[in-house]
Structures are given as structure tokens and as C-alpha cells.
Write a protein that holds these residues in place. Structure first.
Motif, PDB file in Angstrom:
ATOM      1  N   UNK A  51       0.805  -1.213   0.000  1.00 50.41           N
ATOM      2  CA  UNK A  51       0.000   0.000   0.000  1.00 50.41           C
ATOM      3  C   UNK A  51       0.842   1.269   0.000  1.00 50.41           C
ATOM      4  N   UNK A  52       2.141   1.105   0.076  1.00 53.17           N
ATOM      5  CA  UNK A  52       3.030   2.257   0.033  1.00 53.17           C
ATOM      6  C   UNK A  52       3.015   2.876  -1.359  1.00 53.17           C
ATOM      7  N   UNK A  53       3.209   4.171  -1.398  1.00 48.72           N
ATOM      8  CA  UNK A  53       3.240   4.888  -2.678  1.00 48.72           C
ATOM      9  C   UNK A  53       4.672   5.157  -3.139  1.00 48.72           C
ATOM     10  N   UNK A  58       6.399  -0.874  -9.010  1.00 51.97           N
ATOM     11  CA  UNK A  58       5.683  -0.939 -10.284  1.00 51.97           C
ATOM     12  C   UNK A  58       4.719  -2.124 -10.249  1.00 51.97           C
ATOM     13  N   UNK A  59       3.649  -2.105 -11.057  1.00 53.24           N
ATOM     14  CA  UNK A  59       2.733  -3.259 -11.111  1.00 53.24           C
ATOM     15  C   UNK A  59       3.454  -4.506 -11.624  1.00 53.24           C
ATOM     16  N   UNK A  66      -1.073  -6.481  -7.915  1.00 49.07           N
ATOM     17  CA  UNK A  66      -0.109  -6.205  -6.847  1.00 49.07           C
ATOM     18  C   UNK A  66       1.145  -5.563  -7.440  1.00 49.07           C
ATOM     19  N   UNK A  67       1.942  -4.924  -6.570  1.00 51.70           N
ATOM     20  CA  UNK A  67       3.125  -4.198  -7.034  1.00 51.70           C
ATOM     21  C   UNK A  67       4.387  -4.834  -6.465  1.00 51.70           C
ATOM     22  N   UNK A  68       5.510  -4.440  -7.051  1.00 55.22           N
ATOM     23  CA  UNK A  68       6.798  -4.978  -6.633  1.00 55.22           C
ATOM     24  C   UNK A  68       7.859  -3.901  -6.846  1.00 55.22           C
TER      25      UNK A  68
END
Length: 445
Positions: A51-53, A58-59, A66-68
Motif C-alpha cells: 500500500x506504500x506509494x 511498479x505493477x 499487486x506491485x513490486x
């Protein structure tokens, strides 16, 4: 406690914070679940990595939900849960020779959507009109439930508490035998080995029963021309198993132990739409394609897969598929779009109310789902019309659902007829055993 919908929960003294004081819990609030995110955050940050910006996240290319961290992208893609279950991605990475992406698909990624209520209402009269015009003067599909004596004599069958699936397999196996889709009983006869191809095999229980019965059903012969009396058995069939899922408790290692002889089987984990069948089939064999409860679009992909095979063009003896789940068919993958379009031309509404092929197909799918959705206990089967968008009772929706199912099944049968097969549709068990009770049998003419 202050809650920002879809955002951070603030307030250090709340109960939730006390319970998670032993670890750094993410403070992002999940509105739909009415609670905080359960993941752990880093010291100095209020949010977990998901949830961090952070600008460097990146996706995931495999699953954009989800992102990584971009610097860890290569490592992540090797262990991502999506990667572990994505058969197509793994096949491309390994350069598997029987993988040909989209070989048996014609959809180009198109997906059906839910039909609008107005369209669904409009389709009722059209489905009834098509069915009455095409099948109204014909008898309903016959119930031809058969029993295989060898299967029902086995200890495994006798000890089963629930024989629902075994009863279905008994009928399907006897249909195979009576249709000559069975191993040659004479070991001295010259001919090709029979190979069963089970598409969407799951744990391969159906093929396991076929293997057991084929072994029990082969008589022994004496060949006096050799030194001494040689008792030989007819050559056992081989099995090619195809499924896109990783099945637990599968029966592959039971085939040989069941019959006390070596049985040749091959299993491949691959989506049928990407399967280049010729690469995994044995040479100099005759083939029989089988499947029990082959879901929705998988039936259409399987038929196209078989007809795309050069080995099957001259050596496919027949097909026996117990079909199911028409509600998950795809209009863009259906094997006989021309058949549905022709029905619309013959029996459709005036141009001012014309329905497209895709709209009609989506409505057929929707009504098919009413055949198997069941009835809530204590509900009146002749009631509930006022609470449903179609204004039809449960029994009326089910009746039209059976009409829709017959239309889709007939299109598949006619597709195979146009490719040189003699086809028949029938109910292979009573619907008290399973609501998905229709089988398609196709024999090479």
C-alpha cells in the motif's frame, strides 16, 4: 480512532493498535473488509510495501493487482504466485514443443459480458421460438443409461459409499465399448494400438476406470504355434492426459498397480487452447478422445484441438464427451457460430428488435445456468417470478434453460457432422445422478 476510507487509520490508543503492538501492522484501512491491512510495515513507515506509494514500485507484469519494487522485479517474477499457476507463461519460458499459444483459439482475447436485463427479457420469446421451430416436432433427448458389468464387479465399485461418479463412468464406458471405441480383443490381430486422450482430465479418475475395465474385458488366448502353450493378453491401451491445473491426489500412479501390468500414460499440464496435440501423441496409433464433465469453453477448444491435429485426421476413431457448464462458454470460441447466426436469421425478431449473435449467445449462457442452480429449500418451484428479472418462475427458467442447452449442444453436434463424423446426443444417466447428464458421441464415418 479516525478512519479515512481506503486510507490510513490514525489513533494510537485504539484497541486494534494495542492488539498489534507486538509488530508493526500496516495502517491502511480496507473498506470492504472493515478492518486494517494485516501485512507488516517497515519501521518509519505507516504502510506496508503493497500500500506504500513508493516511486520505485511498479505493477507486477504477471498480475497487475499487486506491485513490486522495480529493482527486485526479475527475482519476483520467478517466485510470483501468478507465475507458479500460469501454465502459458511457464511453457513459453521453457520452450515446450507442444505449446503453441492460441493454436486452438479464435477469440483473440474477447470475453463475454453479462447480458443487459432488457436483452435477457427480449431473448425469452426468441429462445422458445427457436426451440419450438427446430426441435418441437422431435422427441426429447433419449435417456440411454448403460451399465458395465466388469466395472460394477470390481471391489472398488462395491465398496463405494457414494456411487454417483462411478455410475456415470459405468455408463460412459459401456457406451465406448458398444460404439467400438475399445481395444481390439485379439492380441494376434494386426492393427494399431489404441490411445485414449482424456482432455480436462482432472485427477484422471475416468481414464483409471477405463484402464481397469479394458484390462478385465480382454480375454486370454492360447497360441499353440509357439513352444509350449503361451497365454497372451490383448495389447492394453495407452493414455494421454491433459489438464491445465496441478491436481492433488491424482490417480496416475494407480494405473499400473490396478491391473498388475505396465500401462503407458503421459500427462501434460497445459491449457487446451495452446496444445499442439501431435507432439504428445504416439505414432502408429488409433485415438479415442474422452472426457467426463468437460466445462464450458473447454469443450469447444477440445473439439478444435482434435481437428487441428494431423495425426487425428485419419486415426481418430471417435469422441465421447460428457458436457457441462454451458454458462461458462464463450461466444467468441464457440465452434459453430454459423449455426447460431443462421437460427437468428430464420427465427429472429424484426430488424427493429434484432439481436446480435453475441447478445443471443450471452442470453443462452445465462439461461443454461438456471438448469443447474437448484432451488432454495422451502421455496415454491412455481413461484418467485416477481423477484426475478425475467418474471419467470423457477420451473419456467429451468425449462427455457434446457432449451438453451439443447441449442448449444446441437450446434456442436452439427459442427462435427460437417467434419465427417456421425453424431448423437443423449442423456447417459438419470438427472437424479447429475444435472449435467448430456453426452456427445461422435464416430468417424
Amino acid at each position: 480512532m479516525t478512519v479515512v476510507p481506503g486510507g490510513v487509520v490514525s489513533g494510537a490508543g485504539d484497541k486494534c493498535s494495542d492488539e498489534s503492538a507486538d509488530r508493526l501492522q500496516c495502517e491502511f484501512f480496507l473498506v470492504k473488509k472493515n478492518r486494517r491491512c494485516g501485512m507488516t510495515r517497515r519501521a518509519g513507515s505507516k504502510l506496508c510495501s503493497e500500500h506504500s506509494k513508493d516511486a520505485d514500485r511498479v505493477p507486477c507484469p504477471l498480475d497487475p493487482t499487486h506491485t513490486v519494487c522495480s529493482s527486485k522485479l526479475r527475482v519476483h517474477m520467478r517466485k510470483c504466485n501468478k507465475f507458479r499457476h500460469d501454465v502459458s507463461y511457464k511453457a513459453k519460458q521453457r520452450e515446450i514443443p507442444w505449446f503453441d499459444e492460441g493454436l486452438n483459439s479464435i477469440s483473440e482475447g474477447q470475453r463475454d459480458s453479462k447480458p443487459a436485463d432488457e436483452t435477457l427479457l427480449k431473448s425469452v420469446a426468441l429462445i422458445v421460438g427457436v426451440f419450438e421451430a427446430e426441435f418441437g416436432g422431435k422427441p426429447p433427448l433419449p435417456l440411454i443409461e448403460k451399465r458395465n458389468e466388469f466395472l460394477e464387479r470390481t471391489e472398488r465399485y462395491k465398496t463405494l459409499v457414494n456411487r454417483k461418479h462411478a455410475r456415470q463412468q459405468s455408463s460412459l464406458i459401456q457406451h465406448l465399448k458398444d460404439s467400438q471405441l475399445w481395444p481390439n480383443s485379439d492380441p494376434l490381430a494386426s492393427g494399431k494400438t489404441l490411445e485414449y486422450i482424456e482432455l480436462g482430465c482432472g485427477r484422471a479418475e475416468f481414464s483409471r476406470y477405463v484402464n481397469i475395465v479394458a484390462n478385465l474385458d480382454q480375454p486370454e488366448f492360447t497360441n499353440d504355434a509357439t513352444e509350449g502353450a503361451l497365454r497372451a493378453r490383448a495389447q492394453a491401451p495407452s493414455f494421454t492426459l491433459v489438464d491445465r491445473a496441478s491436481q492433488r491426489l491424482r490417480f496416475d500412479n494407480k494405473f499400473s498397480s490396478d491391473v498388475d501390468t505396465e500401462v503407458e500414460i503421459r500427462r501434460e499440464k497445459i491449457d487446451i487452447k495452446d496444445l499442439k496435440l501431435d507432439v504428445i501423441l504416439h505414432d502408429a496409433s488409433e485415438y479415442v478422445a474422452i472426457s467426463k464433465h468437460l466445462c464450458g469453453v473447454a469443450t469447444d477448444l477440445s473439439l478444435r484441438c482434435l481437428l487441428n491435429s494431423n495425426k487425428c485426421k485419419g486415426n481418430l476413431k471417435g469422441i465421447l464427451i460428457a458436457m457441462c457448464c454451458r454458462h461458462v462458454c464463450q461466444s467468441s470460441e464457440y465452434v459453430n457460430q454459423e449455426y447460431i447466426e443462421e437460427l437468428l436469421k430464420k427465427h429472429g425478431n424484426p430488424k427493429s428488435e434484432a439481436m446480435t449473435y453475441t447478445e443471443f449467445f450471452q442470453c443462452l449462457k445465462k439461461f443454461c445456468s438456471y438448469c443447474t442452480c437448484g432451488l432454495v429449500p422451502d421455496k415454491d418451484p412455481d413461484g418467485g417470478a416477481e423477484d426475478h428479472v425475467t418474471r419467470l418462475t423457477h420451473n419456467e427458467r429451468q425449462r427455457i434453460g434446457h432449451m438453451a442447452r439443447r441449442i448449444l449442444d446441437e450446434g456442436r453436434a452439427q459442427f462435427l457432422q460437417s467434419r465427417g463424423f456421425q453424431t448423437s446426443l443423449f442423456k447417459y444417466v438419470d438427472n437424479s445422478v447429475t444435472l449435467e447428464d448430456t453426452a456427445l458421441l461422435a464416430l468417424r464415418v
